[in-house]
Design a protein around this motif. Sequence first.
Motif, mmCIF file in Angstrom:
data_model
loop_
_atom_site.group_PDB
_atom_site.id
_atom_site.type_symbol
_atom_site.label_atom_id
_atom_site.label_comp_id
_atom_site.label_asym_id
_atom_site.label_seq_id
_atom_site.Cartn_x
_atom_site.Cartn_y
_atom_site.Cartn_z
ATOM 1 N N ALA A 1 11.269 -1.469 -5.696
ATOM 2 C CA ALA A 1 12.083 -1.990 -4.595
ATOM 3 C C ALA A 1 11.204 -2.414 -3.415
ATOM 4 O O ALA A 1 11.390 -3.497 -2.844
ATOM 5 N N LEU A 2 10.228 -1.568 -3.088
ATOM 6 C CA LEU A 2 9.338 -1.890 -1.958
ATOM 7 C C LEU A 2 8.531 -3.151 -2.232
ATOM 8 O O LEU A 2 8.378 -4.013 -1.363
ATOM 9 N N GLY A 3 8.005 -3.238 -3.453
ATOM 10 C CA GLY A 3 7.209 -4.413 -3.830
ATOM 11 C C GLY A 3 8.049 -5.673 -3.749
ATOM 12 O O GLY A 3 7.616 -6.693 -3.181
ATOM 13 N N ALA A 4 9.261 -5.610 -4.299
ATOM 14 C CA ALA A 4 10.129 -6.793 -4.293
ATOM 15 C C ALA A 4 10.458 -7.211 -2.861
ATOM 16 O O ALA A 4 10.426 -8.398 -2.521
ATOM 17 N N ALA A 5 10.762 -6.215 -2.018
ATOM 18 C CA ALA A 5 11.090 -6.524 -0.622
ATOM 19 C C ALA A 5 9.901 -7.226 0.044
ATOM 20 O O ALA A 5 10.067 -8.247 0.728
ATOM 21 N N ALA B 1 21.001 -13.198 1.720
ATOM 22 C CA ALA B 1 21.120 -11.727 1.748
ATOM 23 C C ALA B 1 21.428 -11.182 0.360
ATOM 24 O O ALA B 1 20.864 -10.163 -0.065
ATOM 25 N N ALA B 2 22.295 -11.900 -0.368
ATOM 26 C CA ALA B 2 22.652 -11.443 -1.720
ATOM 27 C C ALA B 2 21.456 -11.599 -2.658
ATOM 28 O O ALA B 2 21.181 -10.712 -3.484
ATOM 29 N N ALA B 3 20.745 -12.720 -2.532
ATOM 30 C CA ALA B 3 19.568 -12.948 -3.384
ATOM 31 C C ALA B 3 18.531 -11.856 -3.134
ATOM 32 O O ALA B 3 17.907 -11.335 -4.078
ATOM 33 N N PHE B 4 18.369 -11.501 -1.849
ATOM 34 C CA PHE B 4 17.428 -10.432 -1.483
ATOM 35 C C PHE B 4 17.843 -9.121 -2.143
ATOM 36 O O PHE B 4 17.055 -8.471 -2.836
ATOM 37 N N THR B 5 19.106 -8.754 -1.956
ATOM 38 C CA THR B 5 19.587 -7.452 -2.451
ATOM 39 C C THR B 5 19.483 -7.361 -3.975
ATOM 40 O O THR B 5 18.979 -6.375 -4.523
ATOM 41 N N VAL B 6 19.963 -8.425 -4.639
ATOM 42 C CA VAL B 6 19.968 -8.388 -6.113
ATOM 43 C C VAL B 6 18.537 -8.357 -6.650
ATOM 44 O O VAL B 6 18.227 -7.609 -7.588
ATOM 45 N N SER B 7 17.641 -9.135 -6.036
ATOM 46 C CA SER B 7 16.244 -9.143 -6.502
ATOM 47 C C SER B 7 15.616 -7.773 -6.341
ATOM 48 O O SER B 7 14.933 -7.274 -7.257
ATOM 49 N N VAL B 8 15.838 -7.168 -5.170
ATOM 50 C CA VAL B 8 15.256 -5.843 -4.920
ATOM 51 C C VAL B 8 15.802 -4.841 -5.939
ATOM 52 O O VAL B 8 15.048 -4.054 -6.532
ATOM 53 N N VAL C 1 5.828 -7.411 -6.560
ATOM 54 C CA VAL C 1 5.902 -8.298 -5.384
ATOM 55 C C VAL C 1 6.242 -9.717 -5.842
ATOM 56 O O VAL C 1 7.168 -10.362 -5.320
ATOM 57 N N ALA C 2 5.486 -10.193 -6.837
ATOM 58 C CA ALA C 2 5.693 -11.562 -7.328
ATOM 59 C C ALA C 2 7.091 -11.718 -7.928
ATOM 60 O O ALA C 2 7.791 -12.703 -7.649
ATOM 61 N N LEU C 3 7.509 -10.747 -8.737
ATOM 62 C CA LEU C 3 8.819 -10.855 -9.385
ATOM 63 C C LEU C 3 9.947 -10.836 -8.364
ATOM 64 O O LEU C 3 10.934 -11.578 -8.506
ATOM 65 N N GLY C 4 9.795 -10.016 -7.342
ATOM 66 C CA GLY C 4 10.805 -9.969 -6.282
ATOM 67 C C GLY C 4 10.964 -11.343 -5.650
ATOM 68 O O GLY C 4 12.089 -11.855 -5.495
ATOM 69 N N ALA C 5 9.823 -11.960 -5.297
ATOM 70 C CA ALA C 5 9.860 -13.271 -4.644
ATOM 71 C C ALA C 5 10.433 -14.330 -5.589
ATOM 72 O O ALA C 5 11.301 -15.117 -5.201
ATOM 73 N N LEU C 6 9.972 -14.337 -6.840
ATOM 74 C CA LEU C 6 10.410 -15.376 -7.792
ATOM 75 C C LEU C 6 11.902 -15.241 -8.122
ATOM 76 O O LEU C 6 12.612 -16.250 -8.220
ATOM 77 N N LEU C 7 12.359 -14.007 -8.295
ATOM 78 C CA LEU C 7 13.788 -13.799 -8.578
ATOM 79 C C LEU C 7 14.639 -14.278 -7.401
ATOM 80 O O LEU C 7 15.667 -14.940 -7.590
ATOM 81 N N ALA D 1 0.840 -1.210 0.000
ATOM 82 C CA ALA D 1 0.000 0.000 0.000
ATOM 83 C C ALA D 1 0.870 1.252 0.000
ATOM 84 O O ALA D 1 0.571 2.240 -0.687
ATOM 85 N N LEU D 2 1.951 1.203 0.746
ATOM 86 C CA LEU D 2 2.860 2.345 0.834
ATOM 87 C C LEU D 2 3.435 2.674 -0.549
ATOM 88 O O LEU D 2 3.502 3.839 -0.956
ATOM 89 N N ALA D 3 3.831 1.635 -1.267
ATOM 90 C CA ALA D 3 4.381 1.840 -2.620
ATOM 91 C C ALA D 3 3.306 2.435 -3.532
ATOM 92 O O ALA D 3 3.566 3.376 -4.286
ATOM 93 N N LEU D 4 2.077 1.905 -3.428
ATOM 94 C CA LEU D 4 0.976 2.412 -4.267
ATOM 95 C C LEU D 4 0.686 3.878 -3.978
ATOM 96 O O LEU D 4 0.546 4.692 -4.887
ATOM 97 N N VAL D 5 0.603 4.199 -2.682
ATOM 98 C CA VAL D 5 0.235 5.558 -2.275
ATOM 99 C C VAL D 5 1.341 6.554 -2.632
ATOM 100 O O VAL D 5 1.058 7.656 -3.107
ATOM 101 N N THR D 6 2.595 6.144 -2.415
ATOM 102 C CA THR D 6 3.701 7.052 -2.738
ATOM 103 C C THR D 6 3.693 7.362 -4.228
ATOM 104 O O THR D 6 3.798 8.526 -4.640
#
Lengths: 293, 244
Positions: free
Chosen positions: A200-204, A64-71, A46-52, A25-30
């Motif tokens: 970035a927010l969605g992926a996180a 941690a690296a997978a998280f950072t690179v996906s975001v 959101v989905a792409l962040g998780a799948l990547l 919601a924060l990403a949408l509103v911003t």
Amino acid sequence: MHIADQLLQLLFTGLTLGSIYSLIALALVTTFNITGILNLAQGEFVALGALLAVSMYAAGMPMAAAFTVSVLLVAMLGGFLERFAIHTARGASGLTLIIITIGLSISLRGLALLIWGTETYSLPAFSKGGPLFIGGAAVNPQSLWIFGLTAITLAGLYAFFELTYWGKAVKASVINRAAARLVGINPHTVSFLAFTASGALGAAAGIFIAPITMTTYDMGFMLGLKGFVAAVIGGLSNVGGAVLGGILLGILESYSAGLISSGLKDAIAIIILLAVLLIRPEGIIGAIRERKI
Amino acid sequence: MLRIQALDVYHGYVQAIRGLSLHAKEGELLAILGANGAGKSTLLETLAGLHRPAKGDILLNGKSIAGKPPEYLVRQGISLVPERREIFHSLSVWDNLLLGAFHRYRHAKQEIHSDAREILEIFPALKGREREMAGTLSGGLQQMLAIGRGLMARPKLLLLDEPSVGLAPMVVREIMATLARLKNTGVTIILVEQNTRSALRVADSVLIMERGRITFSGSSGEIMADSTVQQAYLGRRVRPAMAL
């Protein structure tokens, strides 16, 4: 289980889900505040962040690296889509721009289907160990990660908007776009930044929730919809309201699924959306707190 | 410094500026007078990049700037203080001032802080209110803030749209005195005003606009000295100027 323990258990579940809805919601509103565009492709981020992250972790990358690179990758995708689809259509009506984001959503979902197929994936929890017992409720450690990381993300955003010059420039664009242009703030740059940050927010959010949910190519649709409902509860232009709206939706969803019927889990979001739009279109929280960001 | 040639500007299908030409020298304070709807604000907004001219050209130091966006024009040294002030209401007074220097923040972080302190010296009524939300200030203070924010850009050409609207006479005098000091530093100022007397006190030259055209052009002394011109173009006599 005692009813009080059950209520506490459902509260933690609701807070976990609510944290994720808050981020979406924060990403949408911003994005909406800055660009006037309701980005209906937010769920796909959101989905792409998780799948990547799932793919990179499976390929042997540390979490941690997978998280950072996906975001980073989804943030870049957000920025690219803004340049490619939104910026090129600048001057088009709001409705046209929303339709463009629907097109992007369908395209990204299709792309995810081609790459990841219809299989269900999952990430391991961020830390090992059994549930923690708080009161009579068993709390999954991943929930604590989600609370903590959501809090850090929100604090980071707050610090950016309140303590940095660039954050204040973005805020100025939200408050008065024409006046911001008159002091030299380029709205196209700010729009690019908004879409990059929303990516970035969605992926996180997607990676936070991946260990406790089914990660599929189409998971973004329902999460995006719930993020939208949370944003509407908050009044759509109210950042604080969006966060509280997400938490409220998560808790209501958890209680209705746990106490009435699990079939209500997704339906409750639609019921709330209809109720808010019919009874209080300015949002429940937005009407109480008018202040933006 | 500024040259406008045969400018046409439309609001939708309505022509707001018709073949307007003018010239302003460096360090000149040019007052534009005229009734509501004469096209004065549209002219300033076009100079600031908020409207795209349909015809004609605008040259700033010999360089065409017609149709360029506001964020580009700020970098070229044009700063508009709009009629409705357009301050950032939910930001502090200090943040409003700092954002006025947005286009040079990257290169002059320290400098803009000292500039903001200088603005507070120019408008001492804002002193001690730096942390207050701009939206909580009185109309007069908001106007001072809007002008201060405009000055933070270090403009070569400052455009002011009705800075005296709704302000107490004492505040108007303060603002006009500031403008008089400012033009002596070499800043070119175009002042759109309904408050004819105040504008004529500080202006070097005057234009009177009617329905998008210039109907009179001359020095402020000419208007002040000639009651026939005043009656013909302003519809009233302007009382003699008082010392600032």
